[in-house]
Design a protein around this motif. Sequence first.
Motif, PDB file in Angstrom:
ATOM      1  N   VAL A  70       0.841  -1.203   0.000  1.00  0.00           N
ATOM      2  CA  VAL A  70       0.000   0.000   0.000  1.00  0.00           C
ATOM      3  C   VAL A  70       0.872   1.246   0.000  1.00  0.00           C
ATOM      4  CG1 VAL A  70      -1.741   1.324   1.256  1.00  0.00           C
ATOM      5  CG2 VAL A  70      -1.898  -1.166   1.172  1.00  0.00           C
ATOM      6  N   MET A  71       1.896   1.249   0.857  1.00  0.00           N
ATOM      7  CA  MET A  71       2.801   2.386   0.912  1.00  0.00           C
ATOM      8  C   MET A  71       3.486   2.602  -0.429  1.00  0.00           C
ATOM      9  SD  MET A  71       5.950   3.193   3.536  1.00  0.00           S
ATOM     10  CE  MET A  71       6.814   1.667   3.193  1.00  0.00           C
ATOM     11  N   ARG A  72       3.933   1.520  -1.053  1.00  0.00           N
ATOM     12  CA  ARG A  72       4.600   1.639  -2.352  1.00  0.00           C
ATOM     13  C   ARG A  72       3.677   2.291  -3.373  1.00  0.00           C
ATOM     14  NH1 ARG A  72       5.025  -0.407  -7.241  1.00  0.00           N
ATOM     15  NH2 ARG A  72       3.237  -1.793  -6.926  1.00  0.00           N
ATOM     16  N   ARG A  73       2.420   1.878  -3.394  1.00  0.00           N
ATOM     17  CA  ARG A  73       1.465   2.427  -4.355  1.00  0.00           C
ATOM     18  C   ARG A  73       1.181   3.904  -4.085  1.00  0.00           C
ATOM     19  NH1 ARG A  73      -3.121  -2.393  -5.091  1.00  0.00           N
ATOM     20  NH2 ARG A  73      -1.619  -4.096  -5.484  1.00  0.00           N
ATOM     21  N   ILE A  74       1.012   4.242  -2.808  1.00  0.00           N
ATOM     22  CA  ILE A  74       0.736   5.637  -2.469  1.00  0.00           C
ATOM     23  C   ILE A  74       1.922   6.531  -2.822  1.00  0.00           C
ATOM     24  CG2 ILE A  74       0.389   7.236  -0.532  1.00  0.00           C
ATOM     25  CD1 ILE A  74      -1.381   5.130   0.773  1.00  0.00           C
ATOM     26  N   LEU A  75       3.126   6.088  -2.461  1.00  0.00           N
ATOM     27  CA  LEU A  75       4.316   6.903  -2.721  1.00  0.00           C
ATOM     28  C   LEU A  75       4.621   7.020  -4.212  1.00  0.00           C
ATOM     29  CD1 LEU A  75       6.680   5.738   0.165  1.00  0.00           C
ATOM     30  CD2 LEU A  75       5.489   7.926  -0.038  1.00  0.00           C
ATOM     31  N   LEU A  76       4.220   6.025  -4.976  1.00  0.00           N
ATOM     32  CA  LEU A  76       4.420   6.095  -6.418  1.00  0.00           C
ATOM     33  C   LEU A  76       3.637   7.263  -7.007  1.00  0.00           C
ATOM     34  CD1 LEU A  76       5.817   4.585  -8.779  1.00  0.00           C
ATOM     35  CD2 LEU A  76       3.685   3.307  -9.071  1.00  0.00           C
ATOM     36  N   ALA A  77       2.426   7.458  -6.514  1.00  0.00           N
ATOM     37  CA  ALA A  77       1.582   8.554  -7.007  1.00  0.00           C
ATOM     38  C   ALA A  77       1.801   9.846  -6.234  1.00  0.00           C
ATOM     39  CB  ALA A  77       0.106   8.151  -6.926  1.00  0.00           C
ATOM     40  N   HIS A  78       2.209   9.720  -4.958  1.00  0.00           N
ATOM     41  CA  HIS A  78       2.366  10.903  -4.092  1.00  0.00           C
ATOM     42  C   HIS A  78       3.676  10.776  -3.308  1.00  0.00           C
ATOM     43  CE1 HIS A  78      -1.861  12.025  -4.824  1.00  0.00           C
ATOM     44  NE2 HIS A  78      -2.120  10.737  -4.717  1.00  0.00           N
ATOM     45  N   MET A  85       4.428   3.647   9.842  1.00  0.00           N
ATOM     46  CA  MET A  85       4.073   2.236   9.830  1.00  0.00           C
ATOM     47  C   MET A  85       3.970   1.666  11.240  1.00  0.00           C
ATOM     48  SD  MET A  85       3.799   1.700   6.581  1.00  0.00           S
ATOM     49  CE  MET A  85       3.641  -0.087   6.502  1.00  0.00           C
ATOM     50  N   LEU A  86       3.037   0.722  11.405  1.00  0.00           N
ATOM     51  CA  LEU A  86       2.847   0.010  12.660  1.00  0.00           C
ATOM     52  C   LEU A  86       2.978  -1.486  12.417  1.00  0.00           C
ATOM     53  CD1 LEU A  86      -0.415   1.718  13.991  1.00  0.00           C
ATOM     54  CD2 LEU A  86       1.907   2.196  14.751  1.00  0.00           C
ATOM     55  N   MET A 100      11.775   1.697   2.131  1.00  0.00           N
ATOM     56  CA  MET A 100      10.784   1.892   1.072  1.00  0.00           C
ATOM     57  C   MET A 100      10.123   3.262   1.128  1.00  0.00           C
ATOM     58  SD  MET A 100       8.962  -1.885   0.907  1.00  0.00           S
ATOM     59  CE  MET A 100       7.787  -1.370  -0.374  1.00  0.00           C
ATOM     60  N   GLY A 101      10.411   4.040   2.176  1.00  0.00           N
ATOM     61  CA  GLY A 101       9.899   5.400   2.198  1.00  0.00           C
ATOM     62  C   GLY A 101       9.052   5.780   3.387  1.00  0.00           C
ATOM     63  N   ILE A 119       3.806  11.272  15.376  1.00  0.00           N
ATOM     64  CA  ILE A 119       3.150  12.117  14.373  1.00  0.00           C
ATOM     65  C   ILE A 119       3.772  13.504  14.351  1.00  0.00           C
ATOM     66  CG2 ILE A 119       0.988  13.288  13.796  1.00  0.00           C
ATOM     67  CD1 ILE A 119      -0.467  10.754  14.781  1.00  0.00           C
ATOM     68  N   HIS A 120       3.987  14.094  15.514  1.00  0.00           N
ATOM     69  CA  HIS A 120       4.575  15.435  15.555  1.00  0.00           C
ATOM     70  C   HIS A 120       5.999  15.436  15.005  1.00  0.00           C
ATOM     71  CE1 HIS A 120       1.342  17.647  17.394  1.00  0.00           C
ATOM     72  NE2 HIS A 120       1.233  16.771  18.374  1.00  0.00           N
ATOM     73  N   GLU A 121       6.761  14.380  15.279  1.00  0.00           N
ATOM     74  CA  GLU A 121       8.121  14.298  14.745  1.00  0.00           C
ATOM     75  C   GLU A 121       8.097  14.214  13.222  1.00  0.00           C
ATOM     76  OE1 GLU A 121      11.491  13.979  16.293  1.00  0.00           O
ATOM     77  OE2 GLU A 121      10.218  15.232  17.562  1.00  0.00           O
ATOM     78  N   VAL A 122       7.227  13.368  12.697  1.00  0.00           N
ATOM     79  CA  VAL A 122       7.141  13.214  11.243  1.00  0.00           C
ATOM     80  C   VAL A 122       6.654  14.508  10.591  1.00  0.00           C
ATOM     81  CG1 VAL A 122       5.896  12.019   9.388  1.00  0.00           C
ATOM     82  CG2 VAL A 122       6.864  10.719  11.300  1.00  0.00           C
ATOM     83  N   MET A 123       5.677  15.154  11.203  1.00  0.00           N
ATOM     84  CA  MET A 123       5.167  16.412  10.644  1.00  0.00           C
ATOM     85  C   MET A 123       6.221  17.517  10.682  1.00  0.00           C
ATOM     86  SD  MET A 123       2.214  15.861   9.414  1.00  0.00           S
ATOM     87  CE  MET A 123       1.854  17.581   9.038  1.00  0.00           C
ATOM     88  N   ALA A 124       7.187  17.395  11.592  1.00  0.00           N
ATOM     89  CA  ALA A 124       8.277  18.377  11.678  1.00  0.00           C
ATOM     90  C   ALA A 124       9.396  18.059  10.693  1.00  0.00           C
ATOM     91  CB  ALA A 124       8.830  18.419  13.098  1.00  0.00           C
ATOM     92  N   GLY A 125       9.211  17.004   9.901  1.00  0.00           N
ATOM     93  CA  GLY A 125      10.205  16.676   8.883  1.00  0.00           C
ATOM     94  C   GLY A 125      11.275  15.712   9.335  1.00  0.00           C
ATOM     95  N   ARG A 126      11.076  15.094  10.511  1.00  0.00           N
ATOM     96  CA  ARG A 126      12.064  14.161  11.026  1.00  0.00           C
ATOM     97  C   ARG A 126      11.540  12.732  10.923  1.00  0.00           C
ATOM     98  NH1 ARG A 126      12.457  18.656  14.555  1.00  0.00           N
ATOM     99  NH2 ARG A 126      10.830  17.823  15.919  1.00  0.00           N
ATOM    100  N   ARG A 127      12.458  11.777  10.841  1.00  0.00           N
ATOM    101  CA  ARG A 127      12.083  10.372  10.855  1.00  0.00           C
ATOM    102  C   ARG A 127      11.923   9.924  12.299  1.00  0.00           C
ATOM    103  NH1 ARG A 127      16.091   7.182   6.908  1.00  0.00           N
ATOM    104  NH2 ARG A 127      14.267   5.934   6.382  1.00  0.00           N
TER     105      ARG A 127
END
Length: 217
Positions: A70-78, A85-86, A100-101, A119-127
């Motif tokens: 699912v992630m691969r398909r979403i990232l391919l388009a966006h 991921m959980l 994979m992204g 979520i806040h870390e990811v939204m701030a641009g961090r992994r």
Amino acid sequence: MSGSRAITVQLVDDHEVVRIGFRYLLEADDLMQVVAESASGKQACRDYEKWLPDIVIMDISLPDISGLEVMRRILLAHPEARILMLSMHSGMVAERAMQMGARGFVCKRSGARLLISAIHEVMAGRRYLDDETGVQLPRLHSASETLKPLPSSLTRRELEVCLLLTDGRSVSDIAAALHLSEKTVYSHRQHIMEKLGVATMAELVQVATRMGILSGG
């Protein structure tokens, strides 16, 4: 994110009780808004296109196609999509998800409230990696991590099966997670071992590590 606009979240998990719990937890934070709940991989793809959420919280094990696919398909388009991921499993599965992204990985054994921080870390641009995964994969803390290419001899599906096999998953578990028949998983396992020239699971782990598929610990 500008001003006080809520972070829009898509929840992807085939267990309704899990989605309800996550929704309750996230929406207790005034800056979070769950805009979509998806119970399958195919629905997740449709819901993402409809809502274009700020972040996707996605379980790897889904009843039709895996969260990795699912992630691969979403990232391919966006390519800009933020996907957290959980999984009940970390280790090699977590590493491949990040390669994979995925913007982050949280083991389900971690406290649920870590999701807010993630979520806040990811939204701030961090992994983001939870503590358990971070201990196993310290090198993934680097945002400049170079993604390893797939071994040219393995298809993407074979690589998924290889990762789950080396993570100790049974054929029946893999079949359920990837929505395949057990016969198909056995076939993939045979092809993987033939292509990598191994005869046992121990040899598979050693060769996969040497090829750079796995982290080696």
